[in-house]
Write an enzyme that holds these catalytic residues in place. Structure first.
Site, mmCIF file in Angstrom:
data_model
loop_
_atom_site.group_PDB
_atom_site.id
_atom_site.type_symbol
_atom_site.label_atom_id
_atom_site.label_comp_id
_atom_site.label_asym_id
_atom_site.label_seq_id
_atom_site.Cartn_x
_atom_site.Cartn_y
_atom_site.Cartn_z
ATOM 1 N N ASP A 109 0.932 -1.453 -0.485
ATOM 2 C CA ASP A 109 0.008 -0.221 -0.059
ATOM 3 C C ASP A 109 0.924 1.193 -0.221
ATOM 4 O OD1 ASP A 109 -1.815 -1.392 -0.175
ATOM 5 O OD2 ASP A 109 -2.326 -2.106 2.104
ATOM 6 N N LYS A 113 0.539 -7.618 -2.748
ATOM 7 C CA LYS A 113 -0.607 -7.134 -3.479
ATOM 8 C C LYS A 113 -0.237 -5.890 -3.515
ATOM 9 C CE LYS A 113 -3.894 -6.413 -0.349
ATOM 10 N NZ LYS A 113 -4.407 -5.170 -0.252
ATOM 11 N N ASP A 126 -5.490 -6.502 -6.141
ATOM 12 C CA ASP A 126 -6.698 -6.634 -4.705
ATOM 13 C C ASP A 126 -7.278 -4.989 -5.040
ATOM 14 O OD1 ASP A 126 -8.345 -6.540 -2.533
ATOM 15 O OD2 ASP A 126 -6.874 -5.391 -1.627
ATOM 16 N N LEU A 127 -8.151 -5.528 -6.572
ATOM 17 C CA LEU A 127 -9.287 -4.296 -6.813
ATOM 18 C C LEU A 127 -10.539 -4.846 -6.549
ATOM 19 C CD1 LEU A 127 -7.312 -3.653 -10.040
ATOM 20 C CD2 LEU A 127 -6.632 -2.652 -8.345
ATOM 21 N N LYS A 128 -10.912 -5.582 -5.696
ATOM 22 C CA LYS A 128 -12.912 -5.004 -4.748
ATOM 23 C C LYS A 128 -13.603 -5.545 -6.055
ATOM 24 C CE LYS A 128 -10.861 -5.135 -0.661
ATOM 25 N NZ LYS A 128 -9.160 -4.726 -0.817
ATOM 26 N N ASP A 163 -19.661 -4.816 -9.241
ATOM 27 C CA ASP A 163 -21.021 -3.435 -10.243
ATOM 28 C C ASP A 163 -21.871 -4.798 -10.309
ATOM 29 O OD1 ASP A 163 -21.420 -1.791 -12.021
ATOM 30 O OD2 ASP A 163 -19.089 -0.637 -12.100
ATOM 31 N N ILE A 164 -22.427 -4.510 -11.586
ATOM 32 C CA ILE A 164 -23.464 -5.509 -12.144
ATOM 33 C C ILE A 164 -23.014 -5.968 -12.800
ATOM 34 C CG2 ILE A 164 -25.553 -3.717 -12.416
ATOM 35 C CD1 ILE A 164 -24.074 -2.994 -15.390
ATOM 36 N N PRO A 165 -23.457 -6.982 -13.434
ATOM 37 C CA PRO A 165 -22.381 -8.857 -13.743
ATOM 38 C C PRO A 165 -21.503 -7.981 -14.953
ATOM 39 C CG PRO A 165 -24.599 -8.781 -13.051
ATOM 40 C CD PRO A 165 -24.597 -7.332 -12.266
ATOM 41 N N THR A 181 -20.983 -5.299 -15.803
ATOM 42 C CA THR A 181 -18.817 -4.352 -16.180
ATOM 43 C C THR A 181 -18.139 -5.396 -15.543
ATOM 44 O OG1 THR A 181 -20.792 -2.908 -16.158
ATOM 45 C CG2 THR A 181 -18.777 -2.068 -14.964
ATOM 46 N N THR A 190 -12.124 -7.017 6.703
ATOM 47 C CA THR A 190 -11.570 -7.284 8.298
ATOM 48 C C THR A 190 -11.237 -5.845 9.226
ATOM 49 O OG1 THR A 190 -9.289 -7.262 6.954
ATOM 50 C CG2 THR A 190 -9.911 -9.390 7.501
ATOM 51 N N ARG A 197 -1.505 -8.937 12.102
ATOM 52 C CA ARG A 197 -0.558 -8.399 13.424
ATOM 53 C C ARG A 197 0.186 -9.341 14.183
ATOM 54 N NH1 ARG A 197 -2.317 -5.274 10.198
ATOM 55 N NH2 ARG A 197 -2.633 -3.212 10.535
ATOM 56 N N GLN A 228 -7.952 -2.110 12.088
ATOM 57 C CA GLN A 228 -8.455 -3.053 11.492
ATOM 58 C C GLN A 228 -9.171 -4.006 12.776
ATOM 59 O OE1 GLN A 228 -8.585 -5.342 9.232
ATOM 60 N NE2 GLN A 228 -6.456 -4.330 7.770
ATOM 61 N N ARG A 264 0.940 -3.646 6.770
ATOM 62 C CA ARG A 264 1.839 -2.271 7.685
ATOM 63 C C ARG A 264 2.575 -2.943 8.989
ATOM 64 N NH1 ARG A 264 -3.743 0.856 8.928
ATOM 65 N NH2 ARG A 264 -4.361 -1.055 8.635
HETATM 66 O O1 C5P Z 1 -1.579 -2.831 7.115
HETATM 67 P P1 C5P Z 1 -3.162 -4.033 7.022
HETATM 68 O O2 C5P Z 1 -2.229 -5.013 7.000
HETATM 69 O O3 C5P Z 1 -4.347 -3.707 8.106
HETATM 70 O O4 C5P Z 1 -3.113 -3.996 5.568
HETATM 71 C C1 C5P Z 1 -4.666 -4.780 4.835
HETATM 72 C C2 C5P Z 1 -4.267 -5.032 3.739
HETATM 73 O O5 C5P Z 1 -4.911 -6.125 3.658
HETATM 74 C C3 C5P Z 1 -4.843 -3.820 3.014
HETATM 75 O O6 C5P Z 1 -4.308 -3.229 1.864
HETATM 76 C C4 C5P Z 1 -6.360 -3.326 2.547
HETATM 77 O O7 C5P Z 1 -6.865 -3.513 1.584
HETATM 78 C C5 C5P Z 1 -6.460 -5.380 2.292
HETATM 79 N N1 C5P Z 1 -7.697 -6.709 2.811
HETATM 80 C C6 C5P Z 1 -8.102 -5.951 4.110
HETATM 81 N N2 C5P Z 1 -9.361 -6.739 4.618
HETATM 82 C C7 C5P Z 1 -9.626 -7.742 3.501
HETATM 83 C C8 C5P Z 1 -9.621 -7.165 2.194
HETATM 84 C C9 C5P Z 1 -8.132 -6.643 1.714
HETATM 85 O O8 C5P Z 1 -7.448 -5.200 5.436
HETATM 86 N N3 C5P Z 1 -11.585 -8.080 3.840
#
Ligand code: C5P
Length: 229
Positions: free
Chosen positions: A9, A31, A58-60, A63-65, A67, A120, A179, A188, A209
């Site tokens: 990130d 990621k 990780d673009l999550k 949208d509509i199916p 697209t 999360t 963590r 989180q 992080r």
């Molecule tokens: O810094 P940290 O370890 O909290 O980063 C978690 C990463 O995982 C972030 O890039 C966040 O966008 C991603 N993420 C998440 N929870 C989800 C899906 C993705 O924290 N359910």
């Protein structure tokens, strides 16, 4: 399959490449998420693939199916190892996502598609009071994962705390919210240590992080690998 994925990130590719320098020879799974992708675009993903990196894009998508189908077709052309969409988009949307990935795949190599169940950073309280979804996060995560399975997906993004449920229903679990015991949780809510994630049966852990903000990121990465792999 167990692996540690570093959540890169960063706000630019300069920052990313500075971060990656001391990782030479380790070739960690990376990621690339919204922050970096919206700045640098697909060119960066291509560059990382050319360097031999394994990528979770990780673009999550949600949208509509139609697209999502078309967007996934374009994502497939990048040849990444893993990508995702939100299970909240429903079964048809996930089916179309999968179809798009298949249609756009290069050299017959199909990207693993996983569905985000509940973020999360979402607690029972947020889910009940803001999203107006009753019950416990665990149950909703399981129900969304079963929808993903029905749509033909093989895995989900969930917290490590739900990894054992995924094992039970035969789904791969990619688990952020990791963590070390002595770290801050930041934003989180559903967190676990790398060793606890392993105990619960997570397939992959995603660590941001705790590695990227560590004074010695390589040492933090190696600590994750030692605890989890
Ligand atoms: O810094 P940290 O370890 O909290 O980063 C978690 C990463 O995982 C972030 O890039 C966040 O966008 C991603 N993420 C998440 N929870 C989800 C899906 C993705 O924290 N359910």
């Amino acid at each position: 399959m167990n692996d540690v994925i570093i959540a890169c990130d960063f706000s630019s590719q300069e920052e990313l490449f500075t971060f990656l320098k001391p990782f030479q020879g380790l070739n960690p799974f990376l990621k690339v998420g919204m922050e970096l992708y919206y700045k640098e675009g697909p060119q960066l993903v291509k560059k990382l693939k050319d360097m031999g990196c394994k990528i979770f894009l990780d673009l999550k998508l949600h949208d509509i199916p139609t697209t999502v189908h078309k967007a996934m077709k374009n994502i497939a052309s990048l040849g990444v190892e893993i990508t995702n969409c939100h299970a909240a988009g429903g079964i048809l949307m996930m089916q179309e996502a999968k179809k798009g990935l298949k249609e756009g795949s290069i050299d017959g190599k199909e990207t693993l598609l996983i569905a985000v169940t509940q973020l999360t950073s979402t607690s029972d309280e947020i889910m009940n009071n803001e999203l107006l979804i009753p019950g416990h996060v665990n149950d909703v995560v399981k129900a969304y994962a079963l929808n993903a399975k029905k749509a033909g997906l093989e895995g989900v993004v969930c917290s490590a705390l739900e990894a054992s449920i995924m094992k039970e229903i035969g789904m791969i679990s990619v688990t952020p919210g990791i963590r070390f015991a002595d770290d801050s949780k930041d934003d989180q809510k559903r967190v676990a240590t790398p060793s606890y994630a392993k105990e619960l049966g997570a397939s992959y852990i995603v660590v941001g992080r705790s590695i990227t903000a560590a004074t010695d990121p390589v040492a933090a990465y190696k600590r994750c690998v030692k605890e989890f792999c």
